[in-house]
Write an enzyme that holds these catalytic residues in place. Structure first.
Site, PDB file in Angstrom:
ATOM      1  CE  LYS A  52      15.025  -3.584   7.503  1.00  0.00           C
ATOM      2  NZ  LYS A  52      14.413  -3.970   8.771  1.00  0.00           N
ATOM      3  CD  GLN A  96      12.653  -7.123   9.424  1.00  0.00           C
ATOM      4  OE1 GLN A  96      13.724  -6.526   9.401  1.00  0.00           O
ATOM      5  NE2 GLN A  96      11.526  -6.540   9.072  1.00  0.00           N
ATOM      6  CG  ASP A 119      15.732  -1.902  13.936  1.00  0.00           C
ATOM      7  OD1 ASP A 119      15.480  -1.231  12.916  1.00  0.00           O
ATOM      8  OD2 ASP A 119      15.591  -3.132  14.008  1.00  0.00           O
TER       9      ASP A 119
HETATM   10  N1  GUN Z   1       9.647  -4.864  11.025  1.00  0.00           N
HETATM   11  C1  GUN Z   1       9.013  -3.891  10.339  1.00  0.00           C
HETATM   12  N2  GUN Z   1       9.759  -2.764  10.331  1.00  0.00           N
HETATM   13  C2  GUN Z   1      10.890  -3.044  11.015  1.00  0.00           C
HETATM   14  C3  GUN Z   1      12.058  -2.293  11.335  1.00  0.00           C
HETATM   15  O1  GUN Z   1      12.208  -1.113  10.999  1.00  0.00           O
HETATM   16  N3  GUN Z   1      12.997  -2.945  12.051  1.00  0.00           N
HETATM   17  C4  GUN Z   1      12.859  -4.238  12.438  1.00  0.00           C
HETATM   18  N4  GUN Z   1      13.851  -4.792  13.148  1.00  0.00           N
HETATM   19  N5  GUN Z   1      11.800  -4.962  12.159  1.00  0.00           N
HETATM   20  C5  GUN Z   1      10.820  -4.365  11.441  1.00  0.00           C
END
Ligand code: GUN
Length: 280
Positions: A52, A96, A119
């Site tokens: 990211k 996350q 998200d």
């Molecule tokens: N953990 C696994 N996929 C994601 C996601 O798309 N966003 C977040 N914040 N955590 C994750």
């Protein structure tokens, strides 16, 4: 043989489009900033967060990284989220997941301002999606729809079967397919005769977390098959929920793992970050 849907290429195209948009915003004095919070050092999370940050760098989004120890208290984490909510120079906030067991994930998600919820996990975002109001759409479902559109796979009037009912993928992607006028069925672990239902699908979306579970017996000739799985096969190799080598012989189009849906999630996160500046 099926068309192989190249998520890597589409995601690169989208990131290039966003890069140009972000450069224009910068010329007009607007910077896009994403705050990324990771708690602990789960190795998969570290890879995801790293990807990211790399994508932010590529498209020109400023990213603020917060790496908190596994032992951080829930209150400390909530305080950080609240302080980021209040900061005018922060547009998007991403925590996350998963979080350590002593922290209530829902409490954290509910604390993120819906205006910065890139998200799309906040109940306001998911609720808005379900009644067709504007709001952030979670990234993997948005990426799936974008892939279908960019490959000219018609959704309107088609039989769409979603296998898996998670809040992050199954439910929102079903809602998005409905919004595109698909006829949508959601299947799950209690579905009677999954094979028969799956075989009705013109578009089959699989998000169950079971390595190579979907074989050609579940797939109608010519169907588009979208594999959201990120699993390991018997040799420890990364694979999806779909038995790619088997299903590619009957499907009309299919996403590989890796290189299918995965890269799209990050591209759509970048897109949500660009949208977040409109909420300032
Ligand atoms: N953990 C696994 N996929 C994601 C996601 O798309 N966003 C977040 N914040 N955590 C994750």
């Amino acid at each position: 043989m099926a068309v192989i849907i190249d998520g890597k290429k589409v995601s690169n195209d989208i990131k290039d489009e966003l890069k140009a948009k972000i450069a224009k915003l910068k010329d007009n004095g607007t910077e896009v900033t994403l705050a990324v919070i990771q708690v602990g050092n789960d190795s998969a999370s570290t890879v995801y967060v790293g990807n990211k940050k790399k994508a932010c760098e590529y498209v020109g989004i400023r990213s603020l990284a917060y790496e908190l120890p596994n032992e951080v208290s829930e209150e400390e984490l909530l305080d950080l989220v609240r302080s980021l909510n209040d900061r005018e120079d922060v547009n998007g906030i991403l925590v996350q997941l998963p979080l350590p067991e002593h922290i209530d994930e829902n409490k954290v998600i509910n604390t993120i301002s819906p205006k910065k919820d890139v998200d799309g996990f906040h109940p306001q975002s998911t609720g808005a999606l379900s009644i067709g109001q504007p709001g952030f759409v979670s990234c993997t479902p948005a990426g799936i729809i974008e892939l279908l559109k960019r490959y000219n796979i018609e959704i309107d009037g088609k039989e769409c079967v979603v296998i898996g009912r998670s809040n992050i993928v199954g439910k929102p992607v079903a809602t998005l397919l409905l919004r595109e006028n698909g006829t949508v069925t959601i299947c799950h672990s209690h579905t009677a005769d999954l094979k028969t239902v799956a075989k009705r699908a013109d578009i089959l979306i699989v998000a169950i977390g079971k390595a190579k579970f979907i074989t050609s017996e579940y797939v109608k000739e010519g169907a588009a098959v979208i594999d959201v799985g990120m699993d390991r096969d018997e040799n420890g190799k990364l694979c999806g929920d779909v038995d790619f080598e088997d299903v590619k012989n009957v499907a009309g189009a299919i996403t590989p793992v890796p290189g299918g849906v995965g890269p799209m999630t990050i591209a759509m996160l970048m897109n949500n970050c660009v949208m977040s500046v409109m909420n300032r």
